[in-house]
Design a protein around this motif. Structure first.
Motif, PDB file in Angstrom:
ATOM      1  N   ILE A  52       4.471  10.509   2.044  1.00  0.00           N
ATOM      2  CA  ILE A  52       4.150   9.246   1.377  1.00  0.00           C
ATOM      3  C   ILE A  52       4.602   8.131   2.311  1.00  0.00           C
ATOM      4  O   ILE A  52       5.747   8.125   2.761  1.00  0.00           O
ATOM      5  N   ALA A  53       3.712   7.209   2.599  1.00  0.00           N
ATOM      6  CA  ALA A  53       4.044   6.047   3.420  1.00  0.00           C
ATOM      7  C   ALA A  53       3.868   4.797   2.574  1.00  0.00           C
ATOM      8  O   ALA A  53       2.863   4.639   1.890  1.00  0.00           O
ATOM      9  N   ILE A  76       0.856  -1.182   0.000  1.00  0.00           N
ATOM     10  CA  ILE A  76       0.000   0.000   0.000  1.00  0.00           C
ATOM     11  C   ILE A  76       0.888   1.226   0.000  1.00  0.00           C
ATOM     12  O   ILE A  76       1.830   1.319   0.791  1.00  0.00           O
ATOM     13  N   ILE A  77       0.578   2.169  -0.887  1.00  0.00           N
ATOM     14  CA  ILE A  77       1.269   3.452  -0.897  1.00  0.00           C
ATOM     15  C   ILE A  77       0.245   4.500  -0.482  1.00  0.00           C
ATOM     16  O   ILE A  77      -0.726   4.742  -1.202  1.00  0.00           O
ATOM     17  N   GLY A  78       0.436   5.060   0.700  1.00  0.00           N
ATOM     18  CA  GLY A  78      -0.482   6.065   1.225  1.00  0.00           C
ATOM     19  C   GLY A  78       0.079   7.454   0.980  1.00  0.00           C
ATOM     20  O   GLY A  78       1.258   7.696   1.249  1.00  0.00           O
ATOM     21  N   VAL A  85      -2.834   2.333  -4.186  1.00  0.00           N
ATOM     22  CA  VAL A  85      -2.570   3.633  -3.577  1.00  0.00           C
ATOM     23  C   VAL A  85      -3.803   4.115  -2.832  1.00  0.00           C
ATOM     24  O   VAL A  85      -4.925   3.978  -3.317  1.00  0.00           O
ATOM     25  N   ILE A  86      -3.574   4.661  -1.648  1.00  0.00           N
ATOM     26  CA  ILE A  86      -4.631   5.297  -0.879  1.00  0.00           C
ATOM     27  C   ILE A  86      -4.252   6.767  -0.762  1.00  0.00           C
ATOM     28  O   ILE A  86      -3.148   7.102  -0.335  1.00  0.00           O
ATOM     29  N   VAL A  87      -5.169   7.640  -1.188  1.00  0.00           N
ATOM     30  CA  VAL A  87      -4.921   9.073  -1.176  1.00  0.00           C
ATOM     31  C   VAL A  87      -5.977   9.747  -0.320  1.00  0.00           C
ATOM     32  O   VAL A  87      -7.164   9.398  -0.400  1.00  0.00           O
ATOM     33  N   ILE A 111      -6.457   3.411  -7.245  1.00  0.00           N
ATOM     34  CA  ILE A 111      -6.461   4.436  -6.220  1.00  0.00           C
ATOM     35  C   ILE A 111      -7.768   4.334  -5.416  1.00  0.00           C
ATOM     36  O   ILE A 111      -8.843   4.194  -5.982  1.00  0.00           O
ATOM     37  N   PHE A 112      -7.620   4.463  -4.115  1.00  0.00           N
ATOM     38  CA  PHE A 112      -8.765   4.531  -3.217  1.00  0.00           C
ATOM     39  C   PHE A 112      -8.629   5.826  -2.436  1.00  0.00           C
ATOM     40  O   PHE A 112      -7.531   6.222  -2.044  1.00  0.00           O
ATOM     41  N   TYR A 113      -9.751   6.506  -2.189  1.00  0.00           N
ATOM     42  CA  TYR A 113      -9.742   7.781  -1.494  1.00  0.00           C
ATOM     43  C   TYR A 113     -10.337   7.629  -0.106  1.00  0.00           C
ATOM     44  O   TYR A 113     -11.354   6.971   0.059  1.00  0.00           O
ATOM     45  N   VAL A 114      -9.698   8.222   0.875  1.00  0.00           N
ATOM     46  CA  VAL A 114     -10.189   8.156   2.260  1.00  0.00           C
ATOM     47  C   VAL A 114     -10.309   9.558   2.819  1.00  0.00           C
ATOM     48  O   VAL A 114      -9.638  10.460   2.390  1.00  0.00           O
TER      49      VAL A 114
END
Length: 101
Positions: A14-15, A3-5, A61-63, A98-101
């Motif tokens: 960036i984590a 996972i790239i946050g 990726v979570i953005v 990509i997922f958005y939180v």
């Protein structure tokens, strides 16, 4: 699973997590913009960071989902949106979900 946050602000970060454990951390890559001591996203460096951390087909990726904030100037919000859009474009070009939180 990798996972790239991403926190999309210029002072964001960036984590990279591997099996839900922190694998690597980065400050958002920035570079100078114009003459007024302002910064902008260094898109090429962000591409390099993300590409180095793609792990087979199990990377996503979570953005942070961002929007306009009351009290922010028009220029600030435009720059913030520009960075957010660049991140979306980079992930799309690298074929990363990509997922958005």
């Amino acid at each position: 699973m990798r996972i790239i946050g991403i926190d999309p602000g210029l002072s964001g970060a960036i984590a990279v997590l591997d099996d839900l454990k922190i694998f690597d951390l980065f400050d958002m890559p920035i570079m100078p913009e114009g003459k007024k001591n302002k910064n902008q996203l260094n898109s090429a460096q962000l591409v390099n960071i993300i590409k180095r951390h793609i792990h087979t087909n199990s990377t996503f990726v979570i953005v942070e989902q961002v929007s306009a904030m009351p009290g922010q100037g028009v220029t600030s919000m435009f720059n913030f949106g520009q960075t957010f859009g660049a991140i979306k474009g980079i992930c799309a070009s690298l074929n990363l979900p990509i997922f958005y939180v």
